[in-house]
Design an enzyme around this catalytic site. Structure first.
Site, short mmCIF file in Angstrom:
data_model
loop_
_atom_site.label_atom_id
_atom_site.label_comp_id
_atom_site.label_asym_id
_atom_site.label_seq_id
_atom_site.Cartn_x
_atom_site.Cartn_y
_atom_site.Cartn_z
N ASN A 122 0.87 -1.17 0.00
CA ASN A 122 0.00 0.00 0.00
C ASN A 122 0.91 1.22 0.00
O ASN A 122 1.48 1.59 1.02
CB ASN A 122 -0.88 -0.04 1.25
CG ASN A 122 -1.81 1.16 1.35
OD1 ASN A 122 -1.74 2.08 0.52
ND2 ASN A 122 -2.67 1.16 2.34
N LYS B 114 3.36 0.76 3.01
CA LYS B 114 2.98 -0.27 3.99
C LYS B 114 3.04 -1.62 3.31
O LYS B 114 2.72 -1.72 2.12
CB LYS B 114 1.53 -0.03 4.45
CG LYS B 114 1.38 0.99 5.53
CD LYS B 114 -0.03 0.93 6.11
CE LYS B 114 -0.48 2.30 6.51
NZ LYS B 114 -1.87 2.57 6.38
N ARG C 91 -2.80 -1.81 -3.25
CA ARG C 91 -3.98 -1.00 -3.00
C ARG C 91 -3.98 0.19 -3.96
O ARG C 91 -2.97 0.87 -4.12
CB ARG C 91 -3.96 -0.48 -1.57
CG ARG C 91 -5.11 0.45 -1.31
CD ARG C 91 -5.02 1.03 0.04
NE ARG C 91 -6.17 1.87 0.28
CZ ARG C 91 -6.13 3.00 0.95
NH1 ARG C 91 -5.00 3.42 1.47
NH2 ARG C 91 -7.21 3.71 1.11
N HIS D 18 -13.03 3.03 0.99
CA HIS D 18 -12.97 1.96 2.01
C HIS D 18 -13.65 0.69 1.50
O HIS D 18 -14.10 -0.13 2.31
CB HIS D 18 -13.69 2.37 3.32
CG HIS D 18 -13.02 3.45 4.09
ND1 HIS D 18 -13.72 4.46 4.69
CD2 HIS D 18 -11.72 3.68 4.36
CE1 HIS D 18 -12.88 5.27 5.31
NE2 HIS D 18 -11.66 4.82 5.11
N HIS E 216 -17.47 2.02 8.98
CA HIS E 216 -16.01 1.91 9.09
C HIS E 216 -15.53 3.23 9.69
O HIS E 216 -15.54 4.26 9.02
CB HIS E 216 -15.38 1.65 7.72
CG HIS E 216 -13.87 1.68 7.74
ND1 HIS E 216 -13.11 0.58 7.50
CD2 HIS E 216 -13.02 2.69 8.01
CE1 HIS E 216 -11.83 0.91 7.63
NE2 HIS E 216 -11.75 2.19 7.93
N GLY F 202 -10.13 8.12 8.94
CA GLY F 202 -11.14 8.43 7.92
C GLY F 202 -12.34 7.54 8.23
O GLY F 202 -12.16 6.48 8.82
N ARG G 281 -11.08 15.57 8.61
CA ARG G 281 -11.95 15.95 7.48
C ARG G 281 -13.33 16.33 8.00
O ARG G 281 -13.85 15.69 8.91
CB ARG G 281 -12.10 14.78 6.50
CG ARG G 281 -10.83 14.41 5.78
CD ARG G 281 -11.14 13.42 4.66
NE ARG G 281 -9.93 12.70 4.29
CZ ARG G 281 -9.83 11.38 4.27
NH1 ARG G 281 -10.86 10.62 4.58
NH2 ARG G 281 -8.70 10.81 3.93
N GLU H 169 -14.02 -0.52 16.29
CA GLU H 169 -13.61 -1.76 16.95
C GLU H 169 -13.28 -1.55 18.42
O GLU H 169 -13.27 -2.52 19.19
CB GLU H 169 -12.37 -2.34 16.24
CG GLU H 169 -12.67 -2.85 14.85
CD GLU H 169 -11.41 -3.13 14.04
OE1 GLU H 169 -10.37 -3.45 14.63
OE2 GLU H 169 -11.49 -3.02 12.80
N ASN H 170 -12.99 -0.30 18.81
CA ASN H 170 -12.48 -0.07 20.17
C ASN H 170 -13.28 0.87 21.04
O ASN H 170 -13.17 0.80 22.27
CB ASN H 170 -11.04 0.47 20.09
CG ASN H 170 -10.09 -0.56 19.51
OD1 ASN H 170 -9.89 -1.60 20.11
ND2 ASN H 170 -9.56 -0.26 18.34
N GLU I 44 -8.22 -5.25 5.75
CA GLU I 44 -8.12 -4.85 4.35
C GLU I 44 -6.93 -5.51 3.66
O GLU I 44 -7.02 -5.89 2.50
CB GLU I 44 -7.97 -3.33 4.26
CG GLU I 44 -9.22 -2.58 4.67
CD GLU I 44 -8.98 -1.09 4.88
OE1 GLU I 44 -8.52 -0.72 5.97
OE2 GLU I 44 -9.23 -0.32 3.96
P1 AMP Z 1 -7.70 3.64 12.17
O1 AMP Z 1 -7.56 4.76 11.18
O2 AMP Z 1 -8.65 2.57 11.75
O3 AMP Z 1 -6.38 3.09 12.65
O4 AMP Z 1 -8.36 4.29 13.48
C1 AMP Z 1 -7.77 5.35 14.17
C2 AMP Z 1 -8.77 5.94 15.17
O5 AMP Z 1 -9.17 4.90 16.09
C3 AMP Z 1 -8.20 7.07 16.00
O6 AMP Z 1 -9.15 8.13 16.11
C4 AMP Z 1 -8.01 6.41 17.36
O7 AMP Z 1 -8.11 7.34 18.42
C5 AMP Z 1 -9.19 5.47 17.39
N1 AMP Z 1 -9.04 4.47 18.45
C6 AMP Z 1 -8.14 3.48 18.55
N2 AMP Z 1 -8.29 2.85 19.75
C7 AMP Z 1 -9.31 3.47 20.41
C8 AMP Z 1 -9.93 3.30 21.68
N3 AMP Z 1 -9.54 2.37 22.52
N4 AMP Z 1 -10.95 4.14 22.02
C9 AMP Z 1 -11.34 5.11 21.18
N5 AMP Z 1 -10.80 5.31 19.96
C10 AMP Z 1 -9.79 4.51 19.58
#
Ligand code: AMP
Length: 407
Positions: free
Chosen positions: A12, A19, A90, A179, A207, A211, A240, A333-334, A384
């Protein structure tokens, strides 16, 4: 030790980063992953992670070709190089021409190049990665996987802007969505996790990463999505803006005498969570600051959730029935908080949160986070890179890739 399995390398490539990940064909767990960053700058470096062990080395200010040389050397040192039978790349924008992944040849490369105006920052960087990989591995099939391809099933009612049609005809100005690789992966996983009927289901996937985009998926096909011609439309993102009244942009441009580059910077780099909170683009920071009473962080969180819930509701109108809302990406996810706040706003659909399940489903876990008879809310971690590896493996004719993924 020499690896006997066929391997697929995923690349990527960004303008100053590359990456990578290496998968055995048909296996979702990478043998190696990593990142070359600051390419072309003095602190250019490459980090590879193997078995949880990270190693970084300097690239002495060099660029993509040097990064790929180091990557190939590392592959050789581990006995993996001879096993690499396909490379998956990608590509951000495939326009209307690419509805699925393809094996690259010169004709395909020029067709992709013809779409560079639609993604002037991303596509040329992606192409650079492909050309460099072809130069270094001329006998290995190279496959391109487009972020836009999954959304090519959207009907015209969803993809047309209400602008004069000449701009669509002459400039390709329409909604494409992004995405797609993540949405496609999660859509497939949702069918097995939630035991949906492949030919009779309707779900919305959110998602949410730095972004973010949400997609309505009908029987495995994208029928509407929140991103548009560019990844700027739709949800509130890290930096954004997502949806803004175009009139507000015209107003600001007149008021401050902005040129198009200044408009671009404000909307893409200074807005979103960062713009509202005046603190951070990172949801973790936003959440903890809001918990401590930071007014801007609380507003950013509230606008983020309001917009997300509103879009999920809107996307559901492209489905005959809403079976599930699925969260993915770093935030999806988190962040049990963002999920909770969002589901609370989706009461009209009859979704009821299971608090304990929501709190427990974090850090890579998949599962249902709702209860009761209404539509399901669920979390499915995205992958992905694996989707790119799977497409590359399949198109390069490596046996077992698809079957293994779907088994
Ligand atoms: P990604 O672009 O998919 O890697 O997601 C990045 C975003 O996920 C960032 O805004 C991070 O702050 C958020 N993120 C990761 N872990 C957590 C968490 N435990 N709680 C809240 N947001 C999270």
């Amino acid at each position: 030790m020499t690896e006997n399995r066929s391997l697929v390398l995923v690349i990527n490539c960004g303008s100053s980063s590359l990456k990578f990940a290496l998968f055995p064909a048909g296996d979702q767990t990478p043998l190696m992953s990593g990142l070359a960053e600051c390419l072309g700058e003095t602190d250019a470096r490459i980090t590879a992670k193997i078995d949880g062990d990270k190693k970084t080395e300097s690239l002495n200010g060099e660029g993509h070709a040097a990064a790929l040389d180091v990557l190939l050397r590392v592959l050789a040192e581990h006995g993996w190089l001879a096993g690499v039978k396909a490379v998956g790349h990608r590509m951000v924008h495939g326009g209307e021409a690419f509805k699925a992944s393809v094996v690259v040849n010169e004709k395909i490369l020029s067709e992709i190049e013809a779409h560079n105006h639609l993604a002037p920052l991303h596509n040329p960087a992606n192409l650079l990665g492909i050309r460099t990989a072809i130069a270094k591995m001329p006998t290995i099939p190279q496959v391109v996987v487009f972020d836009t391809a999954f959304h090519q099933t959207m009907p015209a009612s969803a993809y047309l802007y209400a602008l004069p049609m000449e701009y669509y005809r002459e400039q390709g100005v329409r909604r494409y969505g992004f995405h797609g690789t993540s949405h496609r992966f999660v859509a497939e996983e949702a069918v097995s996790l939630l035991k949906l009927k492949p030919a009779d289901h309707g779900i919305v996937i959110a998602h949410l990463g730095n972004g973010g985009s949400a997609t309505a998926v009908l029987n495995g096909k994208s029928v509407d999505t929140t991103m548009g011609l560019t990844p700027l439309e739709g949800l509130v993102m890290g930096t954004r803006s997502g949806d803004v009244d175009p009139g507000a942009v015209v107003h600001l441009a007149r008021a401050y005498g902005w040129d198009v580059n200044q408009i671009d910077t404000v909307l893409n780099k200074k807005s979103g969570l960062l713009g509202i909170s005046e603190l951070s683009n990172d949801m973790r920071t936003i959440e903890s600051a809001a918990a401590e009473g930071h007014d801007g962080a609380q507003k950013a969180l509230d606008v983020f959730v309001h917009r997300l819930a509103r879009h999920i509701g809107g996307l559901a109108t492209s489905l005959p029935r809403l079976d599930a809302v699925v969260f993915t990406g770093g935030i999806g996810e988190n962040s049990s908080l963002v999920r909770k706040m969002t589901i609370e706003r989706l009461k009209v659909f009859g979704i009821v949160l299971d608090d304990a399940a929501n709190e427990a489903t974090i850090r890579g876990k998949a599962g249902v986070i709702s209860k009761g008879a209404g539509p399901v809310a669920a979390v499915i971690p995205t992958n992905e890179e694996w989707m790119i590896a799977r497409d590359a493996g399949e198109l390069a004719g490596l046996g077992g890739s698809k079957g293994a993924a779907r088994a």
